[in-house]
Write an enzyme that holds these catalytic residues in place. Sequence first.
Site, short mmCIF file in Angstrom:
data_model
loop_
_atom_site.label_atom_id
_atom_site.label_comp_id
_atom_site.label_asym_id
_atom_site.label_seq_id
_atom_site.Cartn_x
_atom_site.Cartn_y
_atom_site.Cartn_z
N ASP A 67 -3.02 -1.78 10.03
CA ASP A 67 -3.07 -1.42 8.77
C ASP A 67 -3.25 -2.99 7.94
O ASP A 67 -3.77 -2.35 6.31
CB ASP A 67 -1.87 -1.72 7.97
CG ASP A 67 -1.14 -0.18 8.08
OD1 ASP A 67 -1.91 0.95 8.07
OD2 ASP A 67 0.29 0.40 8.01
N LYS B 180 0.94 -1.33 -0.39
CA LYS B 180 0.32 0.09 -0.31
C LYS B 180 1.06 1.16 -0.14
O LYS B 180 1.93 1.34 0.42
CB LYS B 180 -0.91 0.01 1.47
CG LYS B 180 -0.10 0.60 2.32
CD LYS B 180 0.17 1.09 3.43
CE LYS B 180 1.05 1.95 4.60
NZ LYS B 180 1.98 2.83 4.94
N PRO C 222 9.69 -4.44 0.25
CA PRO C 222 10.56 -4.35 0.82
C PRO C 222 9.44 -4.40 2.75
O PRO C 222 8.86 -3.78 2.58
CB PRO C 222 10.83 -3.18 0.56
CG PRO C 222 10.82 -2.64 -0.89
CD PRO C 222 9.66 -3.36 -0.83
N ALA D 195 9.15 -3.80 6.98
CA ALA D 195 9.49 -2.55 8.00
C ALA D 195 9.91 -1.54 7.08
O ALA D 195 10.79 0.06 7.67
CB ALA D 195 10.04 -3.22 9.15
N ALA D 196 9.06 -0.94 5.61
CA ALA D 196 9.34 0.24 4.89
C ALA D 196 7.95 1.08 4.51
O ALA D 196 8.50 1.90 3.89
CB ALA D 196 9.87 -0.53 3.33
N ALA E 111 3.52 -1.09 4.67
CA ALA E 111 2.81 -2.41 4.90
C ALA E 111 2.68 -4.08 5.04
O ALA E 111 1.65 -4.72 4.41
CB ALA E 111 1.07 -2.07 4.90
N GLY E 112 3.99 -4.73 4.00
CA GLY E 112 3.55 -6.02 2.76
C GLY E 112 2.97 -6.81 4.44
O GLY E 112 2.44 -7.61 3.83
N GLY E 113 3.42 -6.99 5.29
CA GLY E 113 3.69 -8.05 6.54
C GLY E 113 1.62 -7.96 6.91
O GLY E 113 0.84 -8.58 6.76
N SER E 114 1.39 -6.53 7.25
CA SER E 114 -0.35 -6.47 7.48
C SER E 114 -1.12 -7.54 5.97
O SER E 114 -1.79 -7.95 5.85
CB SER E 114 -1.17 -4.98 7.18
OG SER E 114 -0.03 -4.92 8.27
O1 C5P Z 1 -1.35 -1.67 15.01
P1 C5P Z 1 0.49 -1.87 14.82
O2 C5P Z 1 0.29 -2.96 15.12
O3 C5P Z 1 0.17 -1.82 12.94
O4 C5P Z 1 0.68 -0.40 15.03
C1 C5P Z 1 1.98 -1.07 15.23
C2 C5P Z 1 2.08 0.06 16.20
O5 C5P Z 1 2.14 1.60 15.43
C3 C5P Z 1 1.88 0.31 17.51
O6 C5P Z 1 1.88 -0.15 18.72
C4 C5P Z 1 1.48 1.97 17.61
O7 C5P Z 1 3.27 2.97 18.50
C5 C5P Z 1 1.85 2.80 16.14
N1 C5P Z 1 0.68 2.88 15.78
C6 C5P Z 1 -0.34 4.29 16.63
N2 C5P Z 1 -1.60 4.58 15.86
C7 C5P Z 1 -1.94 3.49 14.89
C8 C5P Z 1 -1.11 2.50 13.65
C9 C5P Z 1 -0.40 2.90 14.66
O8 C5P Z 1 0.03 5.08 17.41
N3 C5P Z 1 -3.23 4.44 13.95
#
Ligand code: C5P
Length: 336
Positions: A155, A21, A113, A115-116, A119-122
């Site tokens: 994501d 994405k 890639p 952690a870029a 959102a590949g993992g998501s």
């Molecule tokens: O939901 P996810 O595990 O992808 O989020 C990773 C981290 O990103 C959360 O722990 C938080 O620190 C931050 N985050 C946030 N607000 C969001 C999405 C992610 O603060 N809407």
Amino acid sequence: MSQVGDPIRRLTPVVRLAPAKLNLSLAVVGRRSDGLHDLHSVMVPLALADRLSLAAAGGSDDTLHVDGFETGPPAANLVLRALAATREAVGAGWGGSGGPPPALAARLDKRIPVAAGLAGGSSDAAAALDGALEAWAVSLTVHERLRIAARLGSDVPFFLADGAALVEGRGESVTPLRGVTGDPPGVLLVTPRVALPTPRVFAAFDAAGGIAGGSTRTSSAHLADELRSGLSAAALVDRAGVLAVANDLIGAAVAVEPELLGLRRRLARLLRRPVGQSGSGPTLWVLYPSLVDAETAAEAVRSAHTAGELPAPGDGEPLVTATTILTRPQPDRSDR
Ligand code: C5P
């Protein structure tokens, strides 16, 4: 849960493309009591995609084999977590067996890639959820699928929309948009080899004072309105200057990785185009009218890096990818 077809016959390999994405806009509009942030973001899927296949596993546990980019330990992979969460939601009594759905062997070809900010993992998780339901020949309601997706990560719900969408809340509120119409716009992605964990970027955002004025929110709302009825590739590229700054996490990403600022400036000078950031970074994007234009730009970036004219943070040369924004298929008019 409802059963669709003969479960044993349907337990055949399932293949899903899991697109990356791009955030065309990202406004952080509030901080919630759970520490997460409320967002207003227009997201589009890209042709750049991982490929996930699911087949019946020999043993009693789900397994995962990954080719391509390194993703870390399989046990922590969102694909296995998504399979487990989906199995739990389907529950016992699968196919009249009295037990849960059987174990699956997942193979992931990782081309996005890691952690870029893409959102590949998501996306892999959403593909695993959807693919497992097909492999097991069961269906869940949209509400149930969204609930599983939101639990897996902020994501993940976006990828259930299967196209451009306005994403709000922490990511769980997804409103599909018509998106880009006609020929798909090209996108150049430049991903420096630096780890930029999302929680660190949001922490830097909070440390810098958090929610600021509403200009990003205004740009994001305007874009969402326009994409609701659809924009051509040319019209989207025309808006690149506004969109390149419509990401409230740009400053926070630079606070975590100061050299990102220099890379963005050098890219803008080299390509003479606005340079945006996807999500919490570090991937930078540049929009083009077509894939061919993005490929030409990718060559220019690689040459400049080889010539030492485009130093980038991190170990090794940045990943440079030319791709396109996925457009929704035209409605079928054959019955008119
Ligand atoms: O939901 P996810 O595990 O992808 O989020 C990773 C981290 O990103 C959360 O722990 C938080 O620190 C931050 N985050 C946030 N607000 C969001 C999405 C992610 O603060 N809407």
